[in-house]
Scaffold this active site. Structure first.
Site, PDB file in Angstrom:
ATOM      1  N   CYS A   2      86.543  57.865  32.175  1.00 53.84           N
ATOM      2  CA  CYS A   2      85.776  57.381  31.029  1.00 53.84           C
ATOM      3  C   CYS A   2      86.665  56.550  30.101  1.00 53.84           C
ATOM      4  O   CYS A   2      87.819  56.910  29.854  1.00 53.84           O
ATOM      5  CB  CYS A   2      85.133  58.484  30.204  1.00 53.84           C
ATOM      6  SG  CYS A   2      83.938  59.460  31.115  1.00 53.84           S
ATOM      7  N   ARG A  27      88.709  53.105  34.419  1.00 55.05           N
ATOM      8  CA  ARG A  27      88.685  54.525  34.053  1.00 55.05           C
ATOM      9  C   ARG A  27      87.403  55.227  34.499  1.00 55.05           C
ATOM     10  O   ARG A  27      87.283  56.450  34.382  1.00 55.05           O
ATOM     11  CB  ARG A  27      88.823  54.679  32.532  1.00 55.05           C
ATOM     12  CG  ARG A  27      90.077  54.058  31.975  1.00 55.05           C
ATOM     13  CD  ARG A  27      90.113  54.206  30.485  1.00 55.05           C
ATOM     14  NE  ARG A  27      90.282  55.594  30.103  1.00 55.05           N
ATOM     15  CZ  ARG A  27      91.461  56.199  29.987  1.00 55.05           C
ATOM     16  NH1 ARG A  27      92.561  55.523  30.194  1.00 55.05           N
ATOM     17  NH2 ARG A  27      91.531  57.454  29.644  1.00 55.05           N
ATOM     18  N   TRP A  75      82.833  57.996  34.003  1.00 56.08           N
ATOM     19  CA  TRP A  75      83.104  58.626  35.298  1.00 56.08           C
ATOM     20  C   TRP A  75      82.506  60.018  35.185  1.00 56.08           C
ATOM     21  O   TRP A  75      83.010  60.869  34.439  1.00 56.08           O
ATOM     22  CB  TRP A  75      84.611  58.698  35.550  1.00 56.08           C
ATOM     23  CG  TRP A  75      84.962  59.200  36.915  1.00 56.08           C
ATOM     24  CD1 TRP A  75      85.021  58.477  38.066  1.00 56.08           C
ATOM     25  CD2 TRP A  75      85.308  60.544  37.285  1.00 56.08           C
ATOM     26  NE1 TRP A  75      85.376  59.289  39.119  1.00 56.08           N
ATOM     27  CE2 TRP A  75      85.559  60.554  38.677  1.00 56.08           C
ATOM     28  CE3 TRP A  75      85.418  61.747  36.577  1.00 56.08           C
ATOM     29  CZ2 TRP A  75      85.916  61.710  39.369  1.00 56.08           C
ATOM     30  CZ3 TRP A  75      85.776  62.896  37.273  1.00 56.08           C
ATOM     31  CH2 TRP A  75      86.021  62.869  38.650  1.00 56.08           C
ATOM     32  N   ASN A  99      85.300  60.791  25.822  1.00 55.49           N
ATOM     33  CA  ASN A  99      86.103  60.876  27.040  1.00 55.49           C
ATOM     34  C   ASN A  99      86.776  62.247  27.035  1.00 55.49           C
ATOM     35  O   ASN A  99      87.454  62.591  26.065  1.00 55.49           O
ATOM     36  CB  ASN A  99      87.160  59.762  27.056  1.00 55.49           C
ATOM     37  CG  ASN A  99      88.197  59.963  28.150  1.00 55.49           C
ATOM     38  OD1 ASN A  99      87.885  60.506  29.209  1.00 55.49           O
ATOM     39  ND2 ASN A  99      89.413  59.524  27.896  1.00 55.49           N
ATOM     40  N   GLY A 100      86.560  63.019  28.101  1.00 52.79           N
ATOM     41  CA  GLY A 100      87.162  64.349  28.165  1.00 52.79           C
ATOM     42  C   GLY A 100      86.133  65.352  28.663  1.00 52.79           C
ATOM     43  O   GLY A 100      85.099  64.972  29.222  1.00 52.79           O
ATOM     44  N   GLU A 479     101.832  58.281  51.709  1.00 50.13           N
ATOM     45  CA  GLU A 479     101.350  57.276  50.768  1.00 50.13           C
ATOM     46  C   GLU A 479     100.492  56.231  51.490  1.00 50.13           C
ATOM     47  O   GLU A 479      99.437  55.828  50.993  1.00 50.13           O
ATOM     48  CB  GLU A 479     102.534  56.635  50.030  1.00 50.13           C
ATOM     49  CG  GLU A 479     102.186  55.533  49.070  1.00 50.13           C
ATOM     50  CD  GLU A 479     101.167  55.919  47.999  1.00 50.13           C
ATOM     51  OE1 GLU A 479     100.821  57.092  47.860  1.00 50.13           O
ATOM     52  OE2 GLU A 479     100.677  54.990  47.324  1.00 50.13           O
ATOM     53  N   LYS A 483      96.566  55.553  50.619  1.00 52.90           N
ATOM     54  CA  LYS A 483      96.148  54.216  50.193  1.00 52.90           C
ATOM     55  C   LYS A 483      94.975  53.748  51.037  1.00 52.90           C
ATOM     56  O   LYS A 483      93.985  53.253  50.529  1.00 52.90           O
ATOM     57  CB  LYS A 483      97.334  53.256  50.340  1.00 52.90           C
ATOM     58  CG  LYS A 483      97.510  52.204  49.333  1.00 52.90           C
ATOM     59  CD  LYS A 483      98.017  52.572  47.967  1.00 52.90           C
ATOM     60  CE  LYS A 483      97.563  53.850  47.399  1.00 52.90           C
ATOM     61  NZ  LYS A 483      98.171  54.290  46.179  1.00 52.90           N
ATOM     62  N   GLU A 486      91.627  55.875  50.374  1.00 52.78           N
ATOM     63  CA  GLU A 486      90.945  55.774  49.080  1.00 52.78           C
ATOM     64  C   GLU A 486      90.203  54.459  48.889  1.00 52.78           C
ATOM     65  O   GLU A 486      89.209  54.408  48.177  1.00 52.78           O
ATOM     66  CB  GLU A 486      91.904  56.032  47.908  1.00 52.78           C
ATOM     67  CG  GLU A 486      92.990  55.013  47.694  1.00 52.78           C
ATOM     68  CD  GLU A 486      93.861  55.344  46.475  1.00 52.78           C
ATOM     69  OE1 GLU A 486      95.057  55.053  46.517  1.00 52.78           O
ATOM     70  OE2 GLU A 486      93.349  55.877  45.499  1.00 52.78           O
ATOM     71  N   HIS A 502     101.910  70.090  67.893  1.00 49.59           N
ATOM     72  CA  HIS A 502     101.574  71.494  67.599  1.00 49.59           C
ATOM     73  C   HIS A 502     100.102  71.644  67.214  1.00 49.59           C
ATOM     74  O   HIS A 502      99.723  72.620  66.585  1.00 49.59           O
ATOM     75  CB  HIS A 502     102.505  72.038  66.527  1.00 49.59           C
ATOM     76  CG  HIS A 502     103.938  72.036  66.966  1.00 49.59           C
ATOM     77  ND1 HIS A 502     104.432  72.926  67.882  1.00 49.59           N
ATOM     78  CD2 HIS A 502     104.957  71.202  66.673  1.00 49.59           C
ATOM     79  CE1 HIS A 502     105.714  72.676  68.123  1.00 49.59           C
ATOM     80  NE2 HIS A 502     106.053  71.614  67.400  1.00 49.59           N
ATOM     81  N   LYS A 601      90.775  55.834  37.500  1.00 46.94           N
ATOM     82  CA  LYS A 601      92.223  55.718  37.514  1.00 46.94           C
ATOM     83  C   LYS A 601      92.939  56.829  36.760  1.00 46.94           C
ATOM     84  O   LYS A 601      93.904  57.379  37.221  1.00 46.94           O
ATOM     85  CB  LYS A 601      92.640  54.366  36.953  1.00 46.94           C
ATOM     86  CG  LYS A 601      94.120  54.144  37.155  1.00 46.94           C
ATOM     87  CD  LYS A 601      94.472  52.719  37.299  1.00 46.94           C
ATOM     88  CE  LYS A 601      95.921  52.557  37.674  1.00 46.94           C
ATOM     89  NZ  LYS A 601      96.217  52.917  39.055  1.00 46.94           N
TER      90      LYS A 601
HETATM   91  C1  F6R Z   1      96.196  56.758  44.146  1.00 45.65           C
HETATM   92  C2  F6R Z   1      96.326  57.032  42.746  1.00 45.65           C
HETATM   93  C3  F6R Z   1      96.317  58.444  42.288  1.00 45.65           C
HETATM   94  C4  F6R Z   1      97.288  58.644  41.121  1.00 45.65           C
HETATM   95  C5  F6R Z   1      97.130  60.058  40.536  1.00 45.65           C
HETATM   96  C6  F6R Z   1      98.113  60.316  39.418  1.00 45.65           C
HETATM   97  O1  F6R Z   1      96.301  55.399  44.423  1.00 45.65           O
HETATM   98  O2  F6R Z   1      96.430  56.140  41.949  1.00 45.65           O
HETATM   99  O3  F6R Z   1      96.583  59.316  43.328  1.00 45.65           O
HETATM  100  O4  F6R Z   1      98.585  58.427  41.573  1.00 45.65           O
HETATM  101  O5  F6R Z   1      95.832  60.225  40.069  1.00 45.65           O
HETATM  102  O6  F6R Z   1      97.911  59.432  38.364  1.00 45.65           O
HETATM  103  P1  F6R Z   1      99.035  59.214  37.270  1.00 45.65           P
HETATM  104  O7  F6R Z   1     100.177  58.556  37.946  1.00 45.65           O
HETATM  105  O8  F6R Z   1      98.396  58.334  36.239  1.00 45.65           O
HETATM  106  O9  F6R Z   1      99.392  60.558  36.747  1.00 45.65           O
END
Ligand code: F6R
Length: 606
Positions: A2, A27, A75, A99-100, A479, A483, A486, A502, A601
């Site tokens: 949000c 967000r 969100w 937001n929260g 990673e 990537k 997602e 295994h 995000k």
């Molecule tokens: C994946 C991604 C998330 C963030 C995670 C932590 O691409 O962006 O997995 O890495 O939500 O976010 P921060 O770094 O803001 O604590």
């Protein structure tokens, strides 16, 4: 998770709110809404869907003309994305954006229902709007103070009282909120990019401080209602940093910004050829005293910690435990004053990471935060902070933030290893020089974008993928896999290459793509053997390794050739093709790359 904004000034408020919200859409983006004073009356427009749908609705049903208002991009947490659950939420005399999460909203809702209030949405936020109304007796600040003393959880609230036209009130706890200060105009926003078009000056709001925006100015009051002077901060990000700048997507722009981001992050921390973290209070003596290190973070930031673990343990011989923040905080971790807890976060607002930091401090460990957003909660609460200088990361899928996080881990590892006398000064200088040269190496790898696009075109119809590697390459595989899944929505798993047989190898069938990362020369032959095992079972192998390594056709269908640097630094060039493959797979599938479904995000809820 949000985004909220608010504006008072002389401009077309609806336009300003839409512009500012567009910078916060990362967000959350399942619905959007605004409330604006038009001729001293609050008018609300809100809708399910993206901000673009809200703008269309406003054009269709009538623009709201005014100079003061609040806005929200959502969100969903409580209640599905729908028109009725969209913010702003209102009661007879109060409209709010939030937001929260309000944890005790059910209790408050029952209380309010018993007092004659009716609810139309499933949200926790509506209870706050109605509670403010319940307490409002003509004094907005008093109503806000009473309300925040009752609500539990996290909040950044933008509030308008119908009896106080052209005025906005705002308050926060555990959710970010800044107050932008312009020429005869003032703003509230969840994050700096929202205000950059108008001003770079802002205040940081502390928990439960109340800000009043009126007549183009902002006044801040403490919880007792006493006016306080705030320090004015100036953003070092400019507006271009929050724009796509000719790239098709923020993600592609951010991948391409990595050489600069690394350079800007490491250069100020290298003095006379040696790593130097003294700026954050991390001296050689202090480093030498740590018994063990914990790295706590979420998602991609946690993956950066896994690279950090390998590098620190290998060079400094100090044990490192990496934990997912949401697990760490509930497992009663064993910490002491001799332990260093490193929390890693791009946003600096991730709820689980923030709570893990608070827990570590309570237990008595020393804490260091690696954070990208200045003045964020994690940065403010940690004992020491190393800012990564990646600039704003807008794409939900993190790329450049990961890159600079691992760059910082290298600096920590080099300095710690030297402090512990595990490496000589000469070796420390050599490694630091190699790290210093890494931005050029990233630029070379970026030239392989077309090949990555071609490989992506072979992945778009896959239902499942595996990413495998050993040691540092395994950390990297995690990673790469995250990537891809997602943003492309293709299921993938990362696996330690030696562990496949295994159990998981039973998933490998004809044509299943397997991305194998083999950059660690000591482990190369072992990884090749594991790759042959999947190849023999029909896998299509994408093999990421040094350019000079010869790879036979019984090992790989596609080879991604990397420039050679020290093995320990190889994660830096190696992650780039993984990012590009994920990016192009998402593009070729026609997905919304920067705003993947169900994600946001900044995850400011548990
Ligand atoms: C994946 C991604 C998330 C963030 C995670 C932590 O691409 O962006 O997995 O890495 O939500 O976010 P921060 O770094 O803001 O604590």
């Amino acid at each position: 998770m949000c985004g909220i904004v608010g504006y008072v000034g002389n401009k077309d408020c609806t336009r300003v709110l839409l512009d500012s919200l567009s910078k916060l859409e990362y967000r959350g983006y399942d619905s959007a809404g605004i409330a604006v004073f038009e001729n001293s009356k609050i008018k609300i427009s809100k809708t399910k869907g993206r901000l673009a749908s809200l703008e269309q609705k406003l054009k269709r049903e009538g623009w709201i003309n005014g100079c003061c208002g609040i806005g929200h991009t959502r969100w969903a947490t409580h209640g599905e994305p729908s028109d009725v659950n969209s913010h702003p939420h209102a009661s007879a005399r109060v409209s709010i954006v939030h937001n929260g999460i309000i944890e005790n909203y059910q209790k408050i809702k029952s209380f309010l229902e018993n007092n004659g209030y009716e609810f139309e949405s499933q949200t926790d936020t509506e209870t706050v709007a109605k509670l403010l109304d319940f307490y409002f007796d003509g004094d907005p600040i008093k109503a806000i103070r009473q309300t925040i003393s009752e609500i539990e959880g996290s909040y950044a609230l933008g509030i308008m009282f119908s009896e106080f036209p052209d005025t906005i009130y705002a308050v926060r706890k555990d959710s970010p909120l800044i107050v932008g200060i312009g020429e005869n105009e003032a703003f509230i926003a969840s994050d700096v990019p929202a205000i950059l078009k108008y001003t770079r000056n802002y205040y940081l709001l502390e928990h439960d401080e109340i800000v009043v925006l009126k007549d183009g100015k902002a006044g801040v009051f403490d919880k007792h209602g006493v006016h306080i002077e705030k320090e004015l901060h100036t953003a070092d990000w400019d507006m271009e940093a929050a724009e796509k700048g000719g790239y098709a997507h923020f993600m592609l722009k951010e991948i391409n910004e990595q050489p600069t981001a690394v350079k800007t992050t490491i250069s100020p921390r290298i003095t006379d050829g040696m790593p130097d973290l003294s700026e954050c209070g991390m001296t050689k003596e202090r480093l030498a005293g740590y018994r063990s290190i914990y790295v706590v973070a979420c998602g991609t930031a946690m993956h950066a910690g896994l690279v950090g673990k390998y590098v620190i343990e290998q060079l400094a011989r100090v044990p490192v435990t990496v934990d997912v923040a949401s697990e760490f905080r509930y497992r009663n971790p064993i910490l002491s004053a001799e332990d260093l807890v490193i929390v890693v976060s791009q946003s600096g607002e991730t709820a689980d990471t923030l709570e893990a930091l608070r827990l570590s401090k309570r237990i008595g460990a020393q804490t260091l935060a690696i954070v990208n957003v200045k003045g964020s909660s994690i940065a403010r609460e940690a004992d020491m902070v190393i800012y990564t200088h990646a600039g704003p990361e807008i794409s939900v899928a993190s790329t450049k933030a990961y890159m600079v996080q691992i760059a910082v881990f290298y600096l920590i590892a080099f300095e710690l290893a030297y402090a512990k006398e595990a490496i000589t000064e000469e070796e420390c200088r050599r490694l630091t020089a190699a790290l210093n040269g890494i931005p050029e190496i990233i630029s070379v790898v970026l030239q392989q974008a077309e090949q990555c696009k071609y490989i992506a075109s072979k992945l778009i119809n896959a239902g499942n993928l595996l990413y495998i590697g050993r040691g540092l390459d395994y950390a990297l595989s995690m990673e790469g896999s995250l990537k891809l899944k997602e943003i492309s929505y293709i299921h993938s798993e990362s696996y330690a290459a030696g562990e496949l047989k295994h159990g998981t190898i039973s998933l490998v069938t004809n044509g299943m793509p397997v991305v194998a990362v083999a950059t660690q020369r000591e482990l190369f032959d072992k990884t090749v053997s594991n790759v042959k095992e999947v190849k023999a079972r029909g896998a299509t192998v994408i093999f990421v390794t040094h350019a000079y390594k010869t790879v036979e056709s019984d090992v790989a269908d596609f080879k991604i050739a990397l420039p050679t640097v020290d093995d320990i630094l190889m994660p830096i060039p190696a992650v780039v093709p993984l990012q590009l493959i994920a990016y192009y797979t998402s593009v070729l599938k026609g997905n919304d790359v920067d705003k993947p479904r169900n994600l946001a995000k900044s995850v400011t809820v548990e």
